[in-house]
Design an enzyme around this catalytic site. Structure first.
Site, short mmCIF file in Angstrom:
data_model
loop_
_atom_site.label_atom_id
_atom_site.label_comp_id
_atom_site.label_asym_id
_atom_site.label_seq_id
_atom_site.Cartn_x
_atom_site.Cartn_y
_atom_site.Cartn_z
N SER A 1 4.49 -0.27 0.94
CA SER A 1 5.45 -0.66 -0.10
C SER A 1 5.74 0.49 -1.04
O SER A 1 6.80 0.56 -1.64
CB SER A 1 4.90 -1.86 -0.88
OG SER A 1 3.64 -1.52 -1.41
N THR B 1 0.84 -1.18 0.00
CA THR B 1 0.00 0.00 0.00
C THR B 1 0.88 1.23 0.00
O THR B 1 2.10 1.14 0.11
CB THR B 1 -0.90 -0.04 1.26
OG1 THR B 1 -2.03 0.74 1.07
CG2 THR B 1 -0.14 0.43 2.47
N GLY C 1 -0.06 -2.69 5.94
CA GLY C 1 0.29 -3.97 6.52
C GLY C 1 -0.88 -4.92 6.44
O GLY C 1 -1.66 -4.88 5.50
N ARG D 1 -6.27 0.20 -2.75
CA ARG D 1 -6.26 -1.18 -3.22
C ARG D 1 -5.96 -2.13 -2.08
O ARG D 1 -5.02 -1.93 -1.31
CB ARG D 1 -5.19 -1.35 -4.31
CG ARG D 1 -5.01 -2.79 -4.76
CD ARG D 1 -3.96 -2.91 -5.84
NE ARG D 1 -4.48 -2.36 -7.10
CZ ARG D 1 -3.76 -2.36 -8.23
NH1 ARG D 1 -2.55 -2.85 -8.23
NH2 ARG D 1 -4.26 -1.85 -9.32
N ASP E 1 4.57 1.68 -7.81
CA ASP E 1 4.65 0.51 -6.94
C ASP E 1 3.61 -0.49 -7.39
O ASP E 1 2.45 -0.15 -7.60
CB ASP E 1 4.42 0.93 -5.48
CG ASP E 1 4.30 -0.26 -4.58
OD1 ASP E 1 3.39 -0.29 -3.75
OD2 ASP E 1 5.14 -1.17 -4.71
N LYS F 1 -8.58 3.06 3.78
CA LYS F 1 -7.43 2.82 4.65
C LYS F 1 -7.25 3.91 5.68
O LYS F 1 -6.30 3.85 6.47
CB LYS F 1 -6.16 2.69 3.80
CG LYS F 1 -6.27 1.56 2.81
CD LYS F 1 -4.98 1.34 2.07
CE LYS F 1 -5.21 0.31 0.97
NZ LYS F 1 -4.04 0.03 0.18
N SER G 1 0.35 -0.93 -4.92
CA SER G 1 -0.65 0.11 -4.63
C SER G 1 -1.40 0.42 -5.89
O SER G 1 -0.87 0.29 -7.00
CB SER G 1 0.03 1.37 -4.13
OG SER G 1 0.95 1.08 -3.13
N ASP H 1 -3.85 5.13 -0.75
CA ASP H 1 -4.43 4.53 -1.95
C ASP H 1 -5.60 3.66 -1.51
O ASP H 1 -5.94 3.63 -0.32
CB ASP H 1 -3.38 3.74 -2.72
CG ASP H 1 -3.02 2.44 -2.02
OD1 ASP H 1 -3.12 1.38 -2.65
OD2 ASP H 1 -2.67 2.49 -0.83
#
Lengths: 216, 286
Positions: free
Chosen positions: B172, B44, B90, B62, B209, B76, B212, B60
């Site tokens: 990430s 994420t 996480g 996802r 990334d 999130k 995400s 984000d």
């Protein structure tokens, strides 16, 4: 986000791979640290102040696992507050160091953090204590962290008894600069704390103001 | 950092050693009729920034379950208290439950003190809980809020260490987002500039990334007001886009004209259903 193995940074513990130093002079102590916090190969905080106050005139320098070191410092901060209210005066540096040592020793298998405790009290003046692995020893100066390996030679050769406060501050800054240059896990800025009878002074030395040596 | 490998000094630049091996492997696997596995996506991008009047949190949307996107638009940014919100990266369950537990405890604490809770209190509660579980609760959080002492922003790691900083990123995609912050952060920004900066940082995470994606959620917290903007930016609209597009614009259509596919045969089979039993159960709506 619900993956089984998860991204690497999740399992990598956040470490303050670091350089910390504390030195005693007549009438006080000087503590110094770098400011880099890493998780694996990534720097997660480049400006962390690793000199944590335990009391007005007692500071500790953190190294090793960030979580363990922060938790020990906060616990001892709380215990010292209670202790100083109970005795009705400012606590001794030896008491603070003993509290840190008790936690480090009791949980030595579970924790991986090393704290150097230094400060000034009315009874014995400036004092520096190392609490590595649960021992308690008073020393004229102490270095710690991953970067300390690179500067043992320097501190052993350059330390002289009876240095003044300014000489000690310069000694600390030189040591930190040399270690930060050689150790990949140390870097950023240098934090210096000077504690004496009258005041506790916190100072930041930014990267471009650090002393340079032959290869810079 | 002090180890020196004596075997062979590493040559500069990218190491292409594995490309030949991968090509050989791919050939062998294709001979059998399979294909090489694609990259697994986890992770994420969450971030936060302190500006003049408060904090802006971004994330984000996802959520991935192994190789599949489980939720294209999950939230999130979690509520902690009216003036404090928390982004979680996480393990989804861990971030969800941890934030709910601390939110509940903070509400009780607030009733006991009679005051609006402080961000430092939420930070202490979170770090002490995560430390107690020694990193087994995989929750990496960005905690932000405004209290009587002004705006505050903390990053909290799964093992229980925290950092108090003017801008933080986690997940990430944190490196991509941090690159944007390090380039363009200035202290005491205005609200619109801060929102644009956070939006760009999350977008950097989404597009650079693998873990995400989807949209960008923002949460702007100022003294006395919270703007939960969901979604702030639909960076990835569903649909077909034509050639030579700029990202985000969708002009194609999934619906095909009637008669595009020719009908060869048509067979109609009526299903005879017999009514066996009918009963009515009333619901107690009193």
């Amino acid at each position: 986000m619900l993956g089984e193995t998860g991204p690497e940074w999740l399992s990598e513990e956040v470490k303050t791979g670091t350089t910390i130093i504390a030195i005693e002079f007549n009438g006080g102590v000087v503590l110094g640290s770098d400011s880099r916090v890493s998780a694996g190969a990534s720097v997660v905080n480049r400006v962390m102040n690793k000199l944590s106050p335990l009391h007005d005139k007692i500071y500790c320098a953190l190294s090793g696992s960030a979580a363990d070191a922060q938790t020990i410092a906060e616990m001892v901060n709380y215990q010292l507050d209670v202790h100083s209210i109970e005795i009705g005066e400012d606590p001794q540096v030896r008491s603070a160091a003993t509290l840190v040592r008790n936690i480090s020793y009791k949980y030595k298998e579970e924790l991986s953090a090393h704290l150097i405790v230094a400060g000034w009290d009315r009874r014995d003046g400036g004092q520096v204590f190392a609490t590595l692995n649960g021992l308690l020893t008073r020393q004229p100066f102490a270095v710690g962290g991953s970067g300390s390996s690179y500067v043992y030679g320097f501190v052993d050769a350059e330390y002289r008894r009876g240095m003044s406060k300014e000489e000690c501050q310069q000694f600390v800054v030189n040591t930190l600069s040399l270690a930060m240059n050689r150790d990949g896990s140390s870097g950023g800025v240098a934090y210096i704390v000077t504690i004496d009878e009258h005041s506790t002074e916190e100072k930041v030395v930014l990267g471009n103001n650090l002393p340079t040596f032959f290869d810079q | 950092m002090a180890m020196l490998t004596v075997s062979r000094p590493p040559l500069g630049g990218f190491s292409f050693e594995n490309c030949k091996r991968n090509a050989v492997l791919e050939g062998e696997v294709n001979k059998v009729g399979c294909s090489l596995p694609t990259a697994r996506k986890t992770g994420t991008t969450i971030c936060g920034v302190v500006f003049k009047d408060g904090v802006v949190l971004g994330a984000d949307t996802r959520a991935t379950e192994g190789m599949v996107v489980a939720d294209k638009n999950c939230s999130k940014i979690h509520y902690i208290s009216p003036n404090i919100y928390c982004c979680g990266a996480g393990t989804a369950a861990d971030t969800e439950m941890t934030t709910q537990i601390i939110s509940s405890n903070l509400e009780l604490h607030g009733l006991s003190t009679g005051r609006l809770p402080r961000v430092a209190t939420a930070n202490r509660m979170l770090k002490q809980m995560l430390f107690r579980y020694q990193g087994y609760i995989g929750a990496a959080l960005v905690l932000g809020g405004v209290d009587c002492n002004g705006p505050h922003l903390y990053s909290i790691y799964p093992h229980g260490s925290t950092d108090k900083l003017p801008y933080v990123t986690m997940g990430s995609g944190s490196l991509a987002a941090m690159a944007v912050f390090e380039d363009r952060y200035k202290p005491d920004m205005e609200e619109e500039a801060a929102k644009q900066l956070v939006r760009d940082a999350i977008a950097a995470g989404i597009f650079n990334d693998l873990g995400s994606g989807s949209n960008i959620d923002l949460c702007v917290i100022t003294k006395g007001k919270v703007d939960y903007i969901r979604p702030h930016d639909e960076a990835n609209k569903k649909g077909i886009s034509t050639e030579g597009k700029c990202f985000g614009r969708v002009t194609g259509d999934y619906k095909y004209k009637g008669g595009t596919t020719g009908v060869l045969t048509k067979v109609v089979t009526p299903l005879d259903l017999e009514l066996v039993d009918e009963s009515v159960q009333t619901m107690d709506t009193s």
